[in-house]
Design an enzyme around this catalytic site. Sequence first.
Site, short mmCIF file in Angstrom:
data_model
loop_
_atom_site.label_atom_id
_atom_site.label_comp_id
_atom_site.label_asym_id
_atom_site.label_seq_id
_atom_site.Cartn_x
_atom_site.Cartn_y
_atom_site.Cartn_z
N SER A 199 0.85 -1.19 0.00
CA SER A 199 0.00 0.00 0.00
C SER A 199 0.90 1.26 0.00
CB SER A 199 -0.96 -0.04 1.20
OG SER A 199 -1.91 0.97 1.10
N ASP A 266 -16.26 -16.72 -10.78
CA ASP A 266 -15.37 -17.72 -10.21
C ASP A 266 -15.00 -18.83 -11.21
OD1 ASP A 266 -14.35 -19.91 -8.82
OD2 ASP A 266 -16.10 -20.18 -7.54
N ASP A 269 -12.20 -19.07 -14.63
CA ASP A 269 -10.76 -19.41 -14.63
C ASP A 269 -10.54 -20.92 -14.72
OD1 ASP A 269 -11.32 -20.37 -12.03
OD2 ASP A 269 -10.78 -18.44 -11.13
N ASP A 273 -13.80 -22.43 -7.13
CA ASP A 273 -13.24 -22.48 -5.78
C ASP A 273 -13.61 -21.24 -4.97
OD1 ASP A 273 -11.81 -20.66 -7.25
OD2 ASP A 273 -9.83 -21.32 -6.57
N VAL A 275 -13.04 -18.23 -5.91
CA VAL A 275 -12.03 -17.19 -6.14
C VAL A 275 -12.05 -16.77 -7.61
CG1 VAL A 275 -9.56 -16.64 -6.03
CG2 VAL A 275 -10.57 -18.18 -4.33
N ASP A 448 -8.58 -5.91 -5.20
CA ASP A 448 -8.27 -4.75 -4.36
C ASP A 448 -9.34 -3.68 -4.56
OD1 ASP A 448 -7.12 -2.37 -3.23
OD2 ASP A 448 -5.12 -3.20 -3.53
N HIS A 494 -7.05 -5.62 -0.46
CA HIS A 494 -5.97 -4.64 -0.38
C HIS A 494 -4.96 -5.03 0.70
CE1 HIS A 494 -3.77 -1.06 -0.91
NE2 HIS A 494 -3.99 -0.63 0.29
CA LIG Z 1 -12.08 -19.72 -9.55
#
Ligand SMILES: [Ca+2]
Length: 585
Positions: A199, A266, A269, A273, A275, A448, A494
């Site tokens: 940061s 999610d 990709d 998961d 994410v 972020d 962040h």
């Molecule tokens: Ca994912």
Amino acid sequence: MRYLWHVATLALSATALATSLADVCTISYVRGVLPANGTFLGITLNPDSVMASPVYNKSIQANAFFPATTVDYCGVTLNYSHSGLNDNVQLTYWLPDPADFQNRFLTTGGEAYNINEGSMILAGGVMYGAAAGLTDGGWGSASFDEVFLVANGTVNWQNTYMFAHQAIHELTIIGRQFSRLFYNRTEETKIYNYYQGCSEGGREGWSQAQRFGDDYDGIIAGSPAFRYAQQQVNHLFSAVVEQTLDYYPPPCELDRIVNATIEACDPLDGLTDGVISRSDLCKLHFDPTTLVGTPYACAASSSSGIGLGYGKRQSATLNPAQNGTVTAEAVAVAQTILKGLQDSDGRQGYIPYQPGADFNDAQTVYNEETGSWTLNLGSSNSEFVQKFVRLVDEEQLSSLDNVTYDTLITWMQTAWIRYEDSLQTNNPDLTTIRKAGGKILHFHGESDSSIPTGSSVHYYESVRQIMFPDSGIQDGAHQLDDFYRLFLVPGGAHCASNSKQPNAPMPNTNLAVMIDWVEKGNAPVTLNATVLSGVNEGKQQQLCAWPKRPLWRNTTGSQAMQCIYDDASYQSWVYSLDAYTLPLY
Ligand SMILES: [Ca+2]
Ligand SMILES: *[C@@H]1O[C@H](CO)[C@@H](O)[C@H](O)[C@H]1NC(C)=O
Ligand SMILES: *[C@@H]1O[C@H](CO)[C@@H](O)[C@H](O)[C@H]1NC(C)=O
Ligand SMILES: *[C@@H]1O[C@H](CO)[C@@H](O)[C@H](O)[C@H]1NC(C)=O
Ligand SMILES: *[C@@H]1O[C@H](CO)[C@@H](O)[C@H](O)[C@H]1NC(C)=O
Ligand SMILES: *[C@@H]1O[C@H](CO)[C@@H](O)[C@H](O)[C@H]1NC(C)=O
Ligand SMILES: *[C@@H]1O[C@H](CO)[C@@H](O)[C@H](O)[C@H]1NC(C)=O
Ligand SMILES: *[C@@H]1O[C@H](CO)[C@@H](O)[C@H](O)[C@H]1NC(C)=O
Ligand SMILES: *[C@@H]1O[C@H](CO)[C@@H](O)[C@H](O)[C@H]1NC(C)=O
Ligand SMILES: *[C@@H]1O[C@H](CO)[C@@H](O)[C@H](O)[C@H]1NC(C)=O
Ligand SMILES: *[C@@H]1O[C@H](CO)[C@@H](O)[C@H](O)[C@H]1NC(C)=O
């Protein structure tokens, strides 16, 4: 002869090893090994200020910057002043036991308007045999925004330059020499110099890479608050979007949009998961207008309004329970924010956050009297404009009356010119550190919500084009690889792991990785990261180096991650920032 010399060296180092922490961790020993007056031009160390005391078995939990550790150290504080100024800067050093010292010095940085992160962060150096230091910049426990103005209209430029780059540099050169003397290393002994921060600390790292490249062997700079003028004014952009579109979404409504975005993006990709590892694919393929009509509900809560935003936390207010269905107006606010600041001619003024990031800057405030949600002009959003642009010694703007997207760009322009040689920190010429053999590890969370991830990408691409103008995207990146690598952290918030994407990894062994690169020549092809929460806590993951992007494919019967280059994704990160006449790196 040679044999005798060898025996003598062994005997000496045996003597050195026999010195205990308690032997050296005294005020009189530290006073005796301070660098002599005249060592640093313009700096006078104050021996009377020295404090020293040993600390044993200090345990620190795993965190975003380093794994759990227990350390012994000598805690030292030491003050100095600048010639001709009646100032007092305090340095804090944590020095490992002489038996553990591995000829390393670590400089650490701060966050928000603080020039340091507090002393616990120093354990992240001690655990790797490094003496580690932080500075108070000369203003004790005050933060920089409190000492920036002398009065309305009058900037304290000394404090500004100290915060911008000078104090961190002084901490480094004093600390390296002090460590050498404290551990009785000869002038010929190499003391490796590292830097680590995120940061504001990331910006400070870059301030050193750009100006003092030959003083560092390795710089770890996370989510940097650089391109300071644009970065700081940009915190007001979301509020101006709300004002311009005349819609003030209840926080729960935006939260629902974020949650639904994470859910939808999610799997893009290749790995479901929780994410978003490819926010670029999310940007290219997810249409948030599909969320209109989705129900949302949140219980009443106390809210700090700002979460981990850049700036001060606001006092807690009570948010009432909220429910409804996502409106077209809220989706329009979200989409406009995610396009980034543009002027009235549609030219790009700044870089947006990635989809999946929280809308922290857009948090509205509940007005109990009117029973409605209103603009948030808290210090996290508006202090920079009031203090650093308008030079009014107040923590926030009183209104956004007549403030448009064009006004924001004008403020960015004003601050850019004013702070170009201090806080701006976006010089893309890294020739000095490259020639000196220094390494830079740059990382940034892809979710972020305080500093746009694309800000780091924009800087990396500026460096590539300035330093290797005749090379293409991937070839230029390949040349940068020798000394500078950028890693985007899937789902990362962040400088922290992300409660909304708990399975996301954090690269919290960066100093170990950097030491391996600098001292052993093992460059990080992918970056080591660890899941710090959720069901996969403790699991190791690897992060792809920009401009390659992660993609999970079912190749051998299970989903395996590959780092691939995808031009459409790459292009989604590129902004020309053509609202300005000059190039903005
Ligand atoms: Ca994912
Ligand atoms: C350096 O000079 C100052 C001022 O003359 C003096 O107070 C201080 O003791 C000196 N420091 C050292 C380490 O000799
Ligand atoms: C050293 O600096 C600290 C922090 O500003 C201050 O509290 C202390 O009084 C200083 N010590 C001396 C001897 O000046
Ligand atoms: C530190 O902890 C170790 C292991 O628990 C113990 O043996 C040692 O005595 C402790 N040292 C001090 C100084 O407390
Ligand atoms: C600084 O300027 C603001 C805005 O003009 C004013 O409200 C405030 O009173 C001034 N502060 C001082 C100490 O003069
Ligand atoms: C420092 O090391 C030198 C050899 O490099 C040795 O002669 C000297 O005694 C040592 N000093 C201390 C205080 O350990
Ligand atoms: C969004 O998800 C979080 C869990 O990640 C949950 O706590 C929160 O209530 C959700 N918000 C809404 C509006 O659904
Ligand atoms: C939704 O909020 C209204 C008040 O705005 C309240 O009367 C109602 O019970 C809430 N409904 C739910 C399902 O929470
Ligand atoms: C906003 O603009 C209007 C029209 O030009 C003007 O009357 C008003 O004073 C302005 N408000 C502020 C706070 O500058
Ligand atoms: C990589 O991270 C794992 C934990 O996830 C850790 O055990 C390992 O030591 C790390 N490797 C390096 C080089 O730091
Ligand atoms: C991967 O492929 C194997 C074999 O074709 C299949 O059994 C498995 O379900 C697939 N895994 C995923 C996550 O798609």
